[in-house]
Design an enzyme around this catalytic site. Structure first.
Site, PDB file in Angstrom:
ATOM      1  N   TYR A   1       8.893  -2.967 -11.345  1.00 43.79           N
ATOM      2  CA  TYR A   1       8.533  -4.005 -10.372  1.00 43.79           C
ATOM      3  C   TYR A   1       8.966  -3.596  -8.961  1.00 43.79           C
ATOM      4  CZ  TYR A   1       8.635  -8.480  -7.914  1.00 43.79           C
ATOM      5  OH  TYR A   1       8.446  -9.481  -6.992  1.00 43.79           O
TER       6      TYR A   1
ATOM      7  N   LYS B   1       6.674  -2.748  -5.450  1.00 40.99           N
ATOM      8  CA  LYS B   1       6.815  -3.454  -4.173  1.00 40.99           C
ATOM      9  C   LYS B   1       7.270  -2.504  -3.062  1.00 40.99           C
ATOM     10  CE  LYS B   1       5.719  -7.624  -5.652  1.00 40.99           C
ATOM     11  NZ  LYS B   1       4.488  -8.280  -5.190  1.00 40.99           N
TER      12      LYS B   1
END
Ligand SMILES: NC(=O)c1ccc[n+]([C@@H]2O[C@H](COP(=O)([O-])OP(=O)(O)OC[C@H]3O[C@@H](n4cnc5c(N)ncnc54)[C@H](OP(=O)(O)O)[C@@H]3O)[C@@H](O)[C@H]2O)c1
Length: 245
Positions: free
Chosen positions: A148, A152
């Site tokens: 994750y 990002k």
């Protein structure tokens, strides 16, 4: 909130949480807003919450980019603000993460916003803007978030390059980086026990001793999108001070 009369806005992942709060605030300010989501429940909730003035489009962020651009062009002719907000998470250690999970999250969180921006740019006039939703985790080593956080961080990096490449077309590109925001995303993506532990830990350690609200991120997105006219390539943290204090 007023002052966005007639502005044309597309928000991916605008049917719940941060995206929905942004859509609500912009509609209240007079903007015309198209939001996307996938699940029937979130689409229905958004229709009820946003009212008949909003366009709520069933559109997968990864596979329906071309049809979304066509719909936006048909509705609006041009787009003043593109909010690339749809995203998901996986919570697993490096040992547990499968290649399929890795690929799927990079597709949703990184590849999809890249090509959505690419395909919307021809609709965006001088003075328009893009806001990408990243996360404060893009610079942190938080256990179970390696994939994750990397998705990002890639998005944060792209924000800079997009901003540089689009500056001559008069399009600003910025990122908003939320810290822990109470949208229910954790409960939907972790076991109830893991989510509860994570929530308790965040409340105890955040400088403001609380979660942020979706409205608080919406204000930052709208600021970057319309008001921060001398700002491009940057990131606005909305995290209760957690990254700096
Ligand atoms: N909440 C936080 O603490 C936090 C912190 C940092 C960053 N963020 C980022 O903020 C953004 C919004 O998160 P949120 O907390 O507001 O989450 P949320 O309430 O779960 O909303 C996610 C939105 O994205 C849509 N979406 C997810 N996968 C999609 C797909 N494949 N195609 C189209 N739409 C899709 C969802 O629609 P459906 O429900 O129909 O799938 C929903 O509208 C995400 O990018 C997230 O990574 C959140």
């Amino acid at each position: 909130m007023t002052g966005y009369e007639g502005k044309r806005v597309v928000i991916t992942g605008g049917t719940s949480g941060i995206g929905l709060a942004t859509a609500k605030a912009l509609i209240a300010g007079g903007a015309r807003v198209l939001v996307t989501g996938r699940t029937p429940t979130s689409l229905e909730n958004a229709r009820a919450a946003l009212g008949p003035g909003a366009i709520v489009e069933s559109s997968d962020a990864v596979s329906d980019i071309d049809s979304l651009v066509d719909r936006a062009a048909a509705e609006f002719d041009a787009v003043d603000l593109l909010v690339l907000n749809a995203g998901g998470t996986v919570s697993s250690t490096v040992d547990e993460t499968s290649e399929a999970e890795y690929d799927k999250l990079f597709e949703l969180n990184t590849k999809a916003p890249f090509f959505t921006l690419q395909k919307f740019v021809p609709l965006m006039p001088v003075g328009s803007a893009v806001v990408l939703t990243t996360s404060v985790s893009n610079t942190k080593g938080i256990a179970t978030t390696s994939v994750y956080s990397a998705t990002k961080a890639a998005l944060r990096s792209m924000t800079r390059t997009f901003a540089r490449e689009l500056i001559d077309r008069g399009i600003r590109v910025n990122a908003v980086s939320p810290g822990p925001i109470d949208t229910g995303i954790l409960e939907r993506t972790m076991s109830a026990e893991a989510a509860r532990q994570f929530l308790d830990q965040i409340k105890a350690t955040n400088p403001m001793q609380r979660f942020g609200e979706p409205d608080e991120v919406a204000k930052a997105i709208i600021f970057l999108g319309f008001d921060a006219t001398y700002t491009t390539g940057t990131e606005l943290l909305v995290d209760g001070g957690a990254s700096d204090l």
